[in-house]
Design a protein around this motif. Structure first.
Motif, PDB file in Angstrom:
ATOM      1  N   ALA A 107      -3.980   9.142  -2.202  1.00 23.91           N
ATOM      2  CA  ALA A 107      -4.613   9.464  -0.922  1.00 23.91           C
ATOM      3  C   ALA A 107      -5.341   8.250  -0.347  1.00 23.91           C
ATOM      4  O   ALA A 107      -5.258   7.967   0.860  1.00 23.91           O
ATOM      5  N   VAL A 108      -6.046   7.520  -1.204  1.00 19.08           N
ATOM      6  CA  VAL A 108      -6.757   6.327  -0.746  1.00 19.08           C
ATOM      7  C   VAL A 108      -5.775   5.268  -0.266  1.00 19.08           C
ATOM      8  O   VAL A 108      -5.988   4.600   0.757  1.00 19.08           O
ATOM      9  N   ALA A 109      -4.667   5.098  -0.979  1.00 16.82           N
ATOM     10  CA  ALA A 109      -3.659   4.102  -0.593  1.00 16.82           C
ATOM     11  C   ALA A 109      -3.071   4.419   0.778  1.00 16.82           C
ATOM     12  O   ALA A 109      -2.948   3.534   1.642  1.00 16.82           O
ATOM     13  N   PHE A 110      -2.699   5.667   0.999  1.00 17.75           N
ATOM     14  CA  PHE A 110      -2.114   6.048   2.289  1.00 17.75           C
ATOM     15  C   PHE A 110      -3.145   5.947   3.415  1.00 17.75           C
ATOM     16  O   PHE A 110      -2.811   5.538   4.541  1.00 17.75           O
ATOM     17  N   ALA A 111      -4.383   6.312   3.144  1.00 17.49           N
ATOM     18  CA  ALA A 111      -5.434   6.212   4.165  1.00 17.49           C
ATOM     19  C   ALA A 111      -5.664   4.757   4.556  1.00 17.49           C
ATOM     20  O   ALA A 111      -5.810   4.435   5.749  1.00 17.49           O
ATOM     21  N   LEU A 130       0.816  -1.204   0.000  1.00 15.81           N
ATOM     22  CA  LEU A 130       0.000   0.000   0.000  1.00 15.81           C
ATOM     23  C   LEU A 130       0.856   1.263   0.000  1.00 15.81           C
ATOM     24  O   LEU A 130       0.566   2.227  -0.727  1.00 15.81           O
ATOM     25  N   VAL A 131       1.913   1.268   0.793  1.00 14.99           N
ATOM     26  CA  VAL A 131       2.812   2.430   0.801  1.00 14.99           C
ATOM     27  C   VAL A 131       3.469   2.599  -0.566  1.00 14.99           C
ATOM     28  O   VAL A 131       3.563   3.713  -1.091  1.00 14.99           O
ATOM     29  N   THR A 132       3.912   1.478  -1.137  1.00 14.30           N
ATOM     30  CA  THR A 132       4.547   1.526  -2.457  1.00 14.30           C
ATOM     31  C   THR A 132       3.583   2.071  -3.502  1.00 14.30           C
ATOM     32  O   THR A 132       3.962   2.902  -4.345  1.00 14.30           O
ATOM     33  N   LEU A 133       2.333   1.618  -3.451  1.00 14.50           N
ATOM     34  CA  LEU A 133       1.326   2.120  -4.393  1.00 14.50           C
ATOM     35  C   LEU A 133       1.120   3.617  -4.235  1.00 14.50           C
ATOM     36  O   LEU A 133       1.034   4.360  -5.216  1.00 14.50           O
ATOM     37  N   GLY A 134       1.024   4.068  -2.978  1.00 16.78           N
ATOM     38  CA  GLY A 134       0.815   5.489  -2.728  1.00 16.78           C
ATOM     39  C   GLY A 134       1.932   6.337  -3.287  1.00 16.78           C
ATOM     40  O   GLY A 134       1.693   7.351  -3.971  1.00 16.78           O
ATOM     41  N   VAL A 135       3.179   5.950  -2.998  1.00 13.33           N
ATOM     42  CA  VAL A 135       4.333   6.688  -3.508  1.00 13.33           C
ATOM     43  C   VAL A 135       4.357   6.651  -5.035  1.00 13.33           C
ATOM     44  O   VAL A 135       4.635   7.649  -5.712  1.00 13.33           O
ATOM     45  N   ASP A 136       4.052   5.482  -5.586  1.00 14.88           N
ATOM     46  CA  ASP A 136       4.103   5.308  -7.033  1.00 14.88           C
ATOM     47  C   ASP A 136       3.070   6.183  -7.739  1.00 14.88           C
ATOM     48  O   ASP A 136       3.351   6.768  -8.794  1.00 14.88           O
ATOM     49  N   TYR A 137       1.873   6.271  -7.182  1.00 15.50           N
ATOM     50  CA  TYR A 137       0.849   7.126  -7.789  1.00 15.50           C
ATOM     51  C   TYR A 137       1.287   8.592  -7.792  1.00 15.50           C
ATOM     52  O   TYR A 137       1.009   9.332  -8.740  1.00 15.50           O
ATOM     53  N   ILE A 138       1.977   9.012  -6.751  1.00 15.62           N
ATOM     54  CA  ILE A 138       2.468  10.390  -6.712  1.00 15.62           C
ATOM     55  C   ILE A 138       3.537  10.601  -7.782  1.00 15.62           C
ATOM     56  O   ILE A 138       3.562  11.628  -8.475  1.00 15.62           O
ATOM     57  N   VAL A 139       4.422   9.610  -7.922  1.00 15.07           N
ATOM     58  CA  VAL A 139       5.461   9.698  -8.959  1.00 15.07           C
ATOM     59  C   VAL A 139       4.820   9.818 -10.338  1.00 15.07           C
ATOM     60  O   VAL A 139       5.232  10.632 -11.175  1.00 15.07           O
ATOM     61  N   MET A 140       3.774   9.020 -10.600  1.00 13.38           N
ATOM     62  CA  MET A 140       3.105   9.086 -11.899  1.00 13.38           C
ATOM     63  C   MET A 140       2.382  10.418 -12.093  1.00 13.38           C
ATOM     64  O   MET A 140       2.301  10.940 -13.195  1.00 13.38           O
ATOM     65  N   ALA A 141       1.870  10.960 -10.984  1.00 14.57           N
ATOM     66  CA  ALA A 141       1.190  12.257 -11.077  1.00 14.57           C
ATOM     67  C   ALA A 141       2.169  13.365 -11.462  1.00 14.57           C
ATOM     68  O   ALA A 141       1.798  14.338 -12.122  1.00 14.57           O
ATOM     69  N   LEU A 142       3.435  13.209 -11.058  1.00 13.92           N
ATOM     70  CA  LEU A 142       4.444  14.230 -11.322  1.00 13.92           C
ATOM     71  C   LEU A 142       5.244  13.964 -12.591  1.00 13.92           C
ATOM     72  O   LEU A 142       6.076  14.788 -12.982  1.00 13.92           O
ATOM     73  N   ALA A 143       4.996  12.817 -13.225  1.00 14.53           N
ATOM     74  CA  ALA A 143       5.796  12.407 -14.388  1.00 14.53           C
ATOM     75  C   ALA A 143       5.706  13.430 -15.518  1.00 14.53           C
ATOM     76  O   ALA A 143       4.626  13.883 -15.880  1.00 14.53           O
ATOM     77  N   GLN A 144       6.875  13.761 -16.063  1.00 14.81           N
ATOM     78  CA  GLN A 144       6.944  14.674 -17.199  1.00 14.81           C
ATOM     79  C   GLN A 144       7.471  13.987 -18.458  1.00 14.81           C
ATOM     80  O   GLN A 144       7.597  14.606 -19.510  1.00 14.81           O
ATOM     81  N   ASP A 145       7.787  12.696 -18.323  1.00 14.46           N
ATOM     82  CA  ASP A 145       8.297  11.924 -19.449  1.00 14.46           C
ATOM     83  C   ASP A 145       7.549  10.605 -19.535  1.00 14.46           C
ATOM     84  O   ASP A 145       7.139  10.027 -18.516  1.00 14.46           O
ATOM     85  N   LEU A 146       7.408  10.107 -20.751  1.00 13.73           N
ATOM     86  CA  LEU A 146       6.661   8.878 -20.984  1.00 13.73           C
ATOM     87  C   LEU A 146       7.320   7.678 -20.309  1.00 13.73           C
ATOM     88  O   LEU A 146       6.632   6.816 -19.762  1.00 13.73           O
ATOM     89  N   TRP A 147       8.656   7.634 -20.316  1.00 15.46           N
ATOM     90  CA  TRP A 147       9.349   6.483 -19.726  1.00 15.46           C
ATOM     91  C   TRP A 147       9.095   6.393 -18.224  1.00 15.46           C
ATOM     92  O   TRP A 147       9.019   5.288 -17.663  1.00 15.46           O
ATOM     93  N   LEU A 148       8.925   7.528 -17.557  1.00 17.60           N
ATOM     94  CA  LEU A 148       8.662   7.518 -16.119  1.00 17.60           C
ATOM     95  C   LEU A 148       7.262   6.968 -15.843  1.00 17.60           C
ATOM     96  O   LEU A 148       7.036   6.280 -14.831  1.00 17.60           O
ATOM     97  N   LEU A 149       6.326   7.251 -16.746  1.00 19.25           N
ATOM     98  CA  LEU A 149       4.978   6.713 -16.603  1.00 19.25           C
ATOM     99  C   LEU A 149       5.002   5.190 -16.738  1.00 19.25           C
ATOM    100  O   LEU A 149       4.293   4.478 -16.021  1.00 19.25           O
ATOM    101  N   PHE A 150       5.835   4.682 -17.644  1.00 12.65           N
ATOM    102  CA  PHE A 150       5.960   3.232 -17.803  1.00 12.65           C
ATOM    103  C   PHE A 150       6.556   2.591 -16.554  1.00 12.65           C
ATOM    104  O   PHE A 150       6.105   1.523 -16.108  1.00 12.65           O
ATOM    105  N   ILE A 151       7.566   3.233 -15.994  1.00  8.98           N
ATOM    106  CA  ILE A 151       8.147   2.707 -14.748  1.00  8.98           C
ATOM    107  C   ILE A 151       7.101   2.716 -13.641  1.00  8.98           C
ATOM    108  O   ILE A 151       6.984   1.756 -12.864  1.00  8.98           O
ATOM    109  N   GLY A 152       6.313   3.782 -13.602  1.00  9.89           N
ATOM    110  CA  GLY A 152       5.265   3.875 -12.579  1.00  9.89           C
ATOM    111  C   GLY A 152       4.243   2.770 -12.705  1.00  9.89           C
ATOM    112  O   GLY A 152       3.853   2.152 -11.712  1.00  9.89           O
ATOM    113  N   ARG A 153       3.808   2.472 -13.931  1.00 11.37           N
ATOM    114  CA  ARG A 153       2.815   1.407 -14.115  1.00 11.37           C
ATOM    115  C   ARG A 153       3.414   0.042 -13.827  1.00 11.37           C
ATOM    116  O   ARG A 153       2.725  -0.872 -13.371  1.00 11.37           O
TER     117      ARG A 153
END
Length: 407
Positions: free
Chosen positions: A173-177, A85-108
């Protein structure tokens, strides 16, 4: 474990499964805009990359579900669920901030690994539920997936009005909650005596299948689960294409219909499954579910009016009684120290169908609707194929039952 603690734990597991399911659908409404934003490509080209993104998520689920399941057999369910759950929460934030396509792939990819907690959640239910009640309890997990199937696109669509990144912040937010809730109320369900060493040889999809295959009845049931999931994925794979082609439905009509299907699945798995199991038992419930599935899929294939799809929805939803009944039969056939491994194999198998079925079903749909083809025009062809696969699934189910009786 007291009744109150068990109830709180069940709520946590339910929310966790909902979150995993939401994670699949929450990005669907904003994905076209986000892919264009990051790639600068046209809608058609962005759609291709979106398909690769879906493949990445599904592939990680396939590869890592047995690993996550085996880790929970070694270290317990609680730490695996909380870390995921913590990993998912952090990962969703990383994807929200992604400015490059490759980072979105890593996030997924990371989301696919961390989201492979379906196996651990199901194993947790098996730990705290008597064998005779497991099939019904697994319905709770299925209901959670159904709720998430409804909520994911809805949340993604509503939050997407605030921006393409908003759905990811909402998911985080849901993941962290849920992590905080689990940290304070979730006890460990796996007793120390039922834990076993972690071995990489069996913590991969192929090694795990090899171990499970030694239990012949269970191996046949795993084959049933694979065929069932391969067939059932026809709904998310071609539903929108089929209803647009056959009935000229709008995007809104497609969304409403998918939500209705998800609600039906949640009602069946969260409540009606208990009635079927109590009156018919797991075996007859599964057989009846196969019949419902075949009737629903064949009915959709032959439908000539849009209202017929809604008339068939109760039958479609009732077909979902197969999964908890089948999962209960398999769970009762393995030891308490192998529940995580079994659920990991099942999740990995379903992850593989997530990769294979959309390709297979969309190819069939395209072949029977193409302007230049020698085949007859038949947009319902994928659903007829899915019904045929469901018929085939009854063969290993019957063999598995005979092997279970002989054991």
């Amino acid at each position: 474990m007291t009744d109150t603690t068990t109830r709180r734990s069940a709520i946590f597991v339910f929310v966790t499964v909902v979150l995993d399911s939401v994670g699949i659908g929450i990005i669907i409404p904003v994905m076209p805009d986000l892919m264009q934003e990051l790639s600068g490509l046209s809608v058609g080209q962005a759609a291709l990359w979106g398909g690769y993104l879906t493949f990445t998520y599904a592939a990680m689920q396939f590869l890592f579900s047995p690993t996550v399941g085996n880790l929970s057999d070694r270290y317990g369910r609680r730490p695996v669920l909380l870390i995921s759950l913590v990993t998912l929460g952090v990962d969703y934030i990383v994807m929200a901030l992604a400015q490059d396509l490759w980072l979105l792939f890593i996030g997924r990819a990371v989301a696919g690994i961390a989201g492979a907690t379906y196996s651990t959640a199901t194993a947790y239910i098996a730990d705290v539920t008597p064998k005779e009640k497991r099939a019904g309890a697994f319905g709770l997990v299925g209901a959670g997936f159904g709720v998430g199937f409804v909520l994911g696109p809805v949340i993604g669509g509503l939050m997407g009005e605030l921006g393409t990144r908003a759905p990811f912040y909402a998911a985080a937010a849901v993941a962290f909650a849920n992590f905080l809730y689990g940290w304070f109320v979730l006890p460990e369900s796996l007793a120390p005596e039922n834990r076993r060493p972690f071995r990489w040889a069996r913590a991969n999809p192929f090694g795990a299948v090899l171990q499970i295959s030694k239990l012949q009845a269970v191996a046949w049931f795993v084959a049933v689960s694979f065929l069932y999931s391969l067939s059932h994925w026809v709904y998310p794979a071609v539903w929108s294409y089929y209803t647009k082609e056959a009935f000229a439905w709008s995007n809104a009509e497609i969304g409403v219909s998918l939500a209705a299907v998800g609600v039906g699945f949640a009602i069946v798995q969260g409540g009606l499954i208990h009635i079927f199991l109590k009156r018919l038992g797991a075996v007859r419930t599964a057989y009846l579910g196969f019949v419902f599935n075949m009737a629903g899929m064949a009915g959709i294939a032959m439908a000539t009016q849009g209202w017929m799809i809604y008339a068939l929805m109760p039958i479609i939803a009732l077909g979902d009684i197969v999964k908890p009944a089948l999962t209960g039969l398999m769970s009762n056939a393995v030891g308490d120290d192998a529940q995580g491994e079994l659920q990991g194999v099942l999740a990995s198998s379903q992850g593989l169908t997530t990769i294979l079925s959309p390709v297979m079903m969309t190819q069939v749909f395209g072949a029977f609707t193409a302007a230049e083809t020698t085949l007859p025009y038949f947009p319902g062809a994928p659903f007829l194929l899915a019904a045929a696969v469901m018929v085939v699934a009854m063969v290993p189910f019957a063999i598995g039952l005979s092997r279970a009786k002989a054991a």
